[in-house]
Write a protein that holds these residues in place. Structure first.
Motif, PDB file in Angstrom:
ATOM      1  N   MET A  15       3.291 -11.193   5.837  1.00  0.00           N
ATOM      2  CA  MET A  15       2.274 -10.878   6.842  1.00  0.00           C
ATOM      3  C   MET A  15       2.844  -9.863   7.811  1.00  0.00           C
ATOM      4  O   MET A  15       3.984  -9.981   8.241  1.00  0.00           O
ATOM      5  N   SER A  16       2.086  -8.871   8.157  1.00  0.00           N
ATOM      6  CA  SER A  16       2.535  -7.859   9.107  1.00  0.00           C
ATOM      7  C   SER A  16       1.460  -7.640  10.147  1.00  0.00           C
ATOM      8  O   SER A  16       0.276  -7.740   9.872  1.00  0.00           O
ATOM      9  N   HIS A  17       1.890  -7.301  11.356  1.00  0.00           N
ATOM     10  CA  HIS A  17       0.924  -7.037  12.420  1.00  0.00           C
ATOM     11  C   HIS A  17       1.649  -6.416  13.589  1.00  0.00           C
ATOM     12  O   HIS A  17       2.858  -6.538  13.750  1.00  0.00           O
ATOM     13  N   GLY A  18       0.857  -5.713  14.413  1.00  0.00           N
ATOM     14  CA  GLY A  18       1.307  -5.302  15.726  1.00  0.00           C
ATOM     15  C   GLY A  18       2.223  -4.092  15.762  1.00  0.00           C
ATOM     16  O   GLY A  18       2.768  -3.639  14.778  1.00  0.00           O
ATOM     17  N   PHE A  19       2.392  -3.546  16.976  1.00  0.00           N
ATOM     18  CA  PHE A  19       3.283  -2.436  17.203  1.00  0.00           C
ATOM     19  C   PHE A  19       4.673  -2.953  17.503  1.00  0.00           C
ATOM     20  O   PHE A  19       4.867  -4.055  17.997  1.00  0.00           O
ATOM     21  N   ALA A  36       0.510 -11.410   0.734  1.00  0.00           N
ATOM     22  CA  ALA A  36       0.990 -12.311  -0.314  1.00  0.00           C
ATOM     23  C   ALA A  36       0.661 -11.783  -1.705  1.00  0.00           C
ATOM     24  O   ALA A  36       1.435 -11.995  -2.651  1.00  0.00           O
ATOM     25  N   LEU A  37      -0.487 -11.087  -1.866  1.00  0.00           N
ATOM     26  CA  LEU A  37      -0.899 -10.613  -3.185  1.00  0.00           C
ATOM     27  C   LEU A  37      -0.387  -9.213  -3.505  1.00  0.00           C
ATOM     28  O   LEU A  37      -0.481  -8.774  -4.649  1.00  0.00           O
ATOM     29  N   THR A  38       0.152  -8.516  -2.511  1.00  0.00           N
ATOM     30  CA  THR A  38       0.526  -7.122  -2.720  1.00  0.00           C
ATOM     31  C   THR A  38       1.550  -6.962  -3.833  1.00  0.00           C
ATOM     32  O   THR A  38       1.434  -6.087  -4.691  1.00  0.00           O
ATOM     33  N   SER A  39       2.574  -7.789  -3.824  1.00  0.00           N
ATOM     34  CA  SER A  39       3.643  -7.661  -4.800  1.00  0.00           C
ATOM     35  C   SER A  39       3.292  -8.291  -6.146  1.00  0.00           C
ATOM     36  O   SER A  39       4.021  -8.096  -7.112  1.00  0.00           O
ATOM     37  N   ASN A  55      -4.456  -3.147  -6.849  1.00  0.00           N
ATOM     38  CA  ASN A  55      -4.278  -3.107  -5.400  1.00  0.00           C
ATOM     39  C   ASN A  55      -5.155  -2.051  -4.758  1.00  0.00           C
ATOM     40  O   ASN A  55      -5.674  -2.246  -3.656  1.00  0.00           O
ATOM     41  N   ARG A  56      -5.319  -0.907  -5.427  1.00  0.00           N
ATOM     42  CA  ARG A  56      -6.159   0.151  -4.863  1.00  0.00           C
ATOM     43  C   ARG A  56      -7.598  -0.330  -4.700  1.00  0.00           C
ATOM     44  O   ARG A  56      -8.242  -0.072  -3.685  1.00  0.00           O
ATOM     45  N   VAL A  57      -8.096  -1.034  -5.700  1.00  0.00           N
ATOM     46  CA  VAL A  57      -9.450  -1.586  -5.613  1.00  0.00           C
ATOM     47  C   VAL A  57      -9.517  -2.682  -4.567  1.00  0.00           C
ATOM     48  O   VAL A  57     -10.468  -2.770  -3.776  1.00  0.00           O
ATOM     49  N   PRO A  84       6.570  -4.030   0.834  1.00  0.00           N
ATOM     50  CA  PRO A  84       5.256  -3.960   0.200  1.00  0.00           C
ATOM     51  C   PRO A  84       4.779  -2.517   0.073  1.00  0.00           C
ATOM     52  O   PRO A  84       4.865  -1.741   1.011  1.00  0.00           O
ATOM     53  N   ASP A  85       4.301  -2.158  -1.101  1.00  0.00           N
ATOM     54  CA  ASP A  85       3.812  -0.809  -1.354  1.00  0.00           C
ATOM     55  C   ASP A  85       2.610  -0.900  -2.284  1.00  0.00           C
ATOM     56  O   ASP A  85       2.765  -0.918  -3.506  1.00  0.00           O
ATOM     57  N   PRO A  86       1.399  -0.976  -1.740  1.00  0.00           N
ATOM     58  CA  PRO A  86       0.220  -1.166  -2.582  1.00  0.00           C
ATOM     59  C   PRO A  86      -0.068   0.012  -3.494  1.00  0.00           C
ATOM     60  O   PRO A  86      -0.802  -0.116  -4.462  1.00  0.00           O
ATOM     61  N   MET A  87       0.502   1.190  -3.212  1.00  0.00           N
ATOM     62  CA  MET A  87       0.249   2.355  -4.048  1.00  0.00           C
ATOM     63  C   MET A  87       1.187   2.439  -5.243  1.00  0.00           C
ATOM     64  O   MET A  87       1.050   3.303  -6.098  1.00  0.00           O
ATOM     65  N   GLY A  88       2.220   1.603  -5.277  1.00  0.00           N
ATOM     66  CA  GLY A  88       3.113   1.593  -6.420  1.00  0.00           C
ATOM     67  C   GLY A  88       4.241   2.590  -6.346  1.00  0.00           C
ATOM     68  O   GLY A  88       5.011   2.736  -7.291  1.00  0.00           O
ATOM     69  N   LYS A  89       4.403   3.305  -5.241  1.00  0.00           N
ATOM     70  CA  LYS A  89       5.442   4.326  -5.156  1.00  0.00           C
ATOM     71  C   LYS A  89       6.829   3.711  -5.062  1.00  0.00           C
ATOM     72  O   LYS A  89       7.802   4.275  -5.557  1.00  0.00           O
ATOM     73  N   THR A  90       6.948   2.560  -4.392  1.00  0.00           N
ATOM     74  CA  THR A  90       8.251   1.929  -4.251  1.00  0.00           C
ATOM     75  C   THR A  90       8.808   1.541  -5.608  1.00  0.00           C
ATOM     76  O   THR A  90       9.994   1.702  -5.875  1.00  0.00           O
TER      77      THR A  90
END
Length: 235
Positions: free
Chosen positions: A1-5, A102-105, A112-114, A217-223
């Motif tokens: 989970m991520s949030h905030g500055f 949680a589902l990103t990886s 993930n794009r959809v 986490p990298d939803p675009m798959g670049k990592t």
């Protein structure tokens, strides 16, 4: 989970290169939205500073001079409400709201794009309902002349208007990002390189060594692809 500055991310973003300009009408709306968000974030900062001054004044008046107070608490609440709801669109523009990863990886990049676009659509539907309800409450407070139950008794249309305007701007921001995702892909809607939150901190190259930088986490798959190339180079 991520949030905030966070401070580290804010520093890196302040020195980041300018983002590429989106062409056409969509780009004009994007630039107008960013300019408006900068103004609102500045006003939000002033509102929070004003709330701090009001509450500090209240403490001094009550406990030092033993004078009764009537307006300070509600004034501080109004300022905080304005800062919170007004800045919601600016935070959304940087993908800074709470995100469950949680589902990103677990999902492939194509899914993930959809998923990211669908999440924005569901978020827009909820925010539209919230916006409609806020404007309804604002209209009722204005027509019926509703006021607070405190001794000061300020009109309730003030906080309702702040809520409604802030949520309306948030809906516009999400709709803009959905349009960018449909036309340019999710990476064009701010997903490829998160600037704030846990994903930005983990993915940032801290030592000039992308081959040893932890991959978050990298939803675009670049990592994944970068890690594979690094592993082949070391092999």
């Amino acid at each position: 989970m991520s949030h905030g500055f966070d401070a580290a991310t804010a520093i890196s973003e302040a020195h980041a290169p300018p983002e590429p300009r989106i062409p056409g009408a969509l780009g004009a709306l994007d630039r107008m939205s960013k300019a408006l968000n900068r103004v609102i974030m500045g006003l939000g900062g002033l509102a929070l500073f004003g709330a701090c001054l009001v509450l500090s004044y209240s403490v001094v008046i009550r406990y030092v001079f033993h004078e009764p107070t009537e307006w300070q608490d509600e004034m501080a609440v109004f300022l905080i409400v304005g800062a919170t709801f007004g800045s919601a669109a600016a935070v959304q523009a940087k993908r800074g709201h709470v995100a469950i990863e949680a589902l990103t990886s677990l999902l492939p990049p194509a899914v993930n794009r959809v998923r990211l676009v669908l999440v924005d659509c569901v978020s827009l539907a909820f925010c539209l309902f919230f916006t409609w309800k806020s404007w309804s409450l604002d209209h009722e407070a204005w027509v019926d002349g509703q006021v607070s139950q405190s001794t000061w008794g300020p009109p309730l249309w003030i906080p309702y208007t702040l809520m409604a305007v802030g949520m309306s701007l948030l809906c516009l921001q999400i709709a803009l990002q959905i349009a960018e995702a449909i036309r340019l892909g999710p990476s064009g809607a701010g997903w490829a390189r998160p600037k704030i939150g846990l994903g930005a901190d983990i993915n940032r190259d801290m030592r000039g060594r992308p081959d040893v930088t932890p991959a978050g986490p990298d939803p675009m798959g670049k990592t994944v692809r970068t890690g594979q190339k690094a592993g082949q180079a070391r092999g």
